[in-house]
Write a protein that holds these residues in place. Sequence first.
Motif, mmCIF file in Angstrom:
data_model
loop_
_atom_site.group_PDB
_atom_site.id
_atom_site.type_symbol
_atom_site.label_atom_id
_atom_site.label_comp_id
_atom_site.label_asym_id
_atom_site.label_seq_id
_atom_site.Cartn_x
_atom_site.Cartn_y
_atom_site.Cartn_z
ATOM 1 N N GLY A 244 11.341 -53.714 -53.111
ATOM 2 C CA GLY A 244 11.777 -55.085 -52.901
ATOM 3 C C GLY A 244 13.029 -55.436 -53.674
ATOM 4 O O GLY A 244 13.848 -56.246 -53.215
ATOM 5 N N ALA A 245 13.215 -54.833 -54.841
ATOM 6 C CA ALA A 245 14.378 -55.140 -55.666
ATOM 7 C C ALA A 245 15.615 -54.341 -55.270
ATOM 8 O O ALA A 245 16.735 -54.722 -55.625
ATOM 9 C CB ALA A 245 14.052 -54.866 -57.135
ATOM 10 N N ILE A 246 15.425 -53.252 -54.538
ATOM 11 C CA ILE A 246 16.539 -52.326 -54.302
ATOM 12 C C ILE A 246 16.943 -52.249 -52.842
ATOM 13 O O ILE A 246 18.149 -52.354 -52.527
ATOM 14 C CB ILE A 246 16.155 -50.911 -54.807
ATOM 15 N N TYR A 247 16.004 -52.062 -51.921
ATOM 16 C CA TYR A 247 16.374 -51.658 -50.566
ATOM 17 C C TYR A 247 17.230 -52.687 -49.834
ATOM 18 O O TYR A 247 18.385 -52.415 -49.473
ATOM 19 C CB TYR A 247 15.132 -51.337 -49.735
ATOM 20 N N ALA A 248 16.696 -53.874 -49.557
ATOM 21 C CA ALA A 248 17.425 -54.854 -48.748
ATOM 22 C C ALA A 248 18.723 -55.321 -49.394
ATOM 23 O O ALA A 248 19.744 -55.461 -48.708
ATOM 24 C CB ALA A 248 16.520 -56.042 -48.419
ATOM 25 N N PRO A 249 18.767 -55.582 -50.728
ATOM 26 C CA PRO A 249 20.057 -55.974 -51.314
ATOM 27 C C PRO A 249 21.150 -54.929 -51.126
ATOM 28 O O PRO A 249 22.316 -55.275 -50.915
ATOM 29 C CB PRO A 249 19.711 -56.163 -52.798
ATOM 30 N N LEU A 250 20.780 -53.650 -51.180
ATOM 31 C CA LEU A 250 21.794 -52.615 -50.962
ATOM 32 C C LEU A 250 22.236 -52.590 -49.505
ATOM 33 O O LEU A 250 23.412 -52.316 -49.212
ATOM 34 C CB LEU A 250 21.254 -51.250 -51.389
ATOM 35 N N VAL A 251 21.350 -52.880 -48.568
ATOM 36 C CA VAL A 251 21.746 -53.007 -47.164
ATOM 37 C C VAL A 251 22.831 -54.064 -47.024
ATOM 38 O O VAL A 251 23.859 -53.851 -46.373
ATOM 39 C CB VAL A 251 20.536 -53.364 -46.280
ATOM 40 N N VAL A 252 22.618 -55.231 -47.637
ATOM 41 C CA VAL A 252 23.599 -56.314 -47.551
ATOM 42 C C VAL A 252 24.911 -55.900 -48.196
ATOM 43 O O VAL A 252 25.996 -56.180 -47.675
ATOM 44 C CB VAL A 252 23.050 -57.595 -48.209
ATOM 45 N N ASP A 253 24.844 -55.213 -49.336
ATOM 46 C CA ASP A 253 26.066 -54.787 -50.015
ATOM 47 C C ASP A 253 26.848 -53.761 -49.199
ATOM 48 O O ASP A 253 28.085 -53.719 -49.232
ATOM 49 C CB ASP A 253 25.729 -54.199 -51.384
ATOM 50 N N LEU A 254 26.147 -52.908 -48.472
ATOM 51 C CA LEU A 254 26.819 -51.902 -47.644
ATOM 52 C C LEU A 254 27.399 -52.489 -46.362
ATOM 53 O O LEU A 254 28.298 -51.905 -45.758
ATOM 54 C CB LEU A 254 25.834 -50.778 -47.283
ATOM 55 N N ALA A 255 26.880 -53.641 -45.936
ATOM 56 C CA ALA A 255 27.242 -54.195 -44.632
ATOM 57 C C ALA A 255 28.637 -54.801 -44.635
ATOM 58 O O ALA A 255 29.091 -55.364 -45.638
ATOM 59 C CB ALA A 255 26.225 -55.255 -44.216
ATOM 60 N N GLN A 256 29.308 -54.707 -43.496
ATOM 61 C CA GLN A 256 30.501 -55.500 -43.251
ATOM 62 C C GLN A 256 30.041 -56.929 -42.942
ATOM 63 O O GLN A 256 29.191 -57.126 -42.075
ATOM 64 C CB GLN A 256 31.282 -54.942 -42.067
#
Length: 461
Positions: free
Chosen positions: A329-341
């Motif tokens: 919960g602390a890692i997966y989705a926030p990194l998705v947002v950071d990688l996204a354009q």
Amino acid sequence: MRAYLRSLNPHLPRDVWILQAGGLANMFGNGVIGPFLIIYLHNVRGISLGVAGLIVGGSSAAALCSGFVGGALSDRLGPRRVLSGALIIMAVGFALFPLVRSPWEAFALNALVGAGSGSFWPSQSTLLSALTPQVRRHTAFAQQRMTMNLGIALGGLVAGAIARTDKPETFTFLFLLNAVTFIVFVGVLRLIKLPERIESHHAPGRYADVVRDRTFLSYVVVNVVFIGAGIAVMSELLPPFAKNTAHVSEPAIGAIWFVFSGVVAIAQLPVVKLVEGKRRMRGLALMGVIWAGTFLAVAAAGAWLTGTQAAIIFGIAVGAFALGECLHGAIYAPLVVDLAQPRLLGRYMAFSSASWQIGWLVGPAAGGFALQHEPLALWPAAAGVCLLASVYSLALEARLPADLRRTPRVDSVGGVPGTMPNMALTTDDPLSTDAKPSPHPADETSRLRRGGRTAPGTTRR
């Protein structure tokens, strides 16, 4: 102690709190149904465990298709509109579930629920990202996991006290209660004031642009494995395993479900503070190791214990599993947002949602047949797959942009130095109304790998 507790305050905007409140109510309904869906299909309606697992997997197949539509529509029409429509579709599907008498009816209704669920997650995640300042997104997604699991925990506890396999009418009540919570969430969404940017009508890009981001796709593959062999197996298959192999009672299963989700609700924000400044992929690798150990504990309890004794071990195992889930919960989705354009955020979230759906399709479908024929073999197999995913996570770290490898660190007051505790979206945030386009780190890294030039105003790392 008081200072530590104050440091756990996520300091999120008011509209994020409203969104989380709606999710809490909705997930209470999902908690009512979650641990008992396969039990309802098998023990109440007489559908075999293998077919019941396929029915649950069928929901994910439908969601896999609708998720990409929902992601594109979230970018084009705005995530709140898409989220509201998805909630209404799921409410209808669950309200009709008490009418199920044969497998094809269950397949049809669960496919309808899956169609709504597929659009739910990318639209909900896009909305949450748009409402949250960038440095607080890891906290916002963690708080979302916390509030949703709190709702699921309470729902599972209530359902365990109500559900009785010899009284089908108790399941009718639970399905209708779940449907009502979806409608409540629709009403809560109307209270949120959205930035003009995400309500605008435009054509921001194509899915082909996302497919070219190979680092992101590799990250999605890791999540498919962790969801399919981890969360989906524990969530969907432990309750029928406990009921039919270890002879655990319905109230005890509800209590186990309460522990599962309750630990996430309590531990999620402390785990967020723990991972700030730490390397993300190492956190996911540690999660896989923890999950593997819990699966082996479940296998041992199922082999040697029954009834209350087995329930106690299952409760300890799911508590440890939940601590690992807090890392996710602390890692997966926030990194998705950071990688996204930013202009493709809904589409990136659709791929992220698809990783959950594929995992939920494969895990219960394959695991259901294993549970039917060799129930004790399921858990060591899932443990082995989780360990392999941990190794892959460590290997993937080198492909991430250097500035995204660690979870952002924010101070205990509520942000980075010079910010207010409850920050609003600023012009430096790509999702704000007045944002100016700027190269995204993932885009820049990808461009350099292909031999391109840096964008104006940037330097090579």
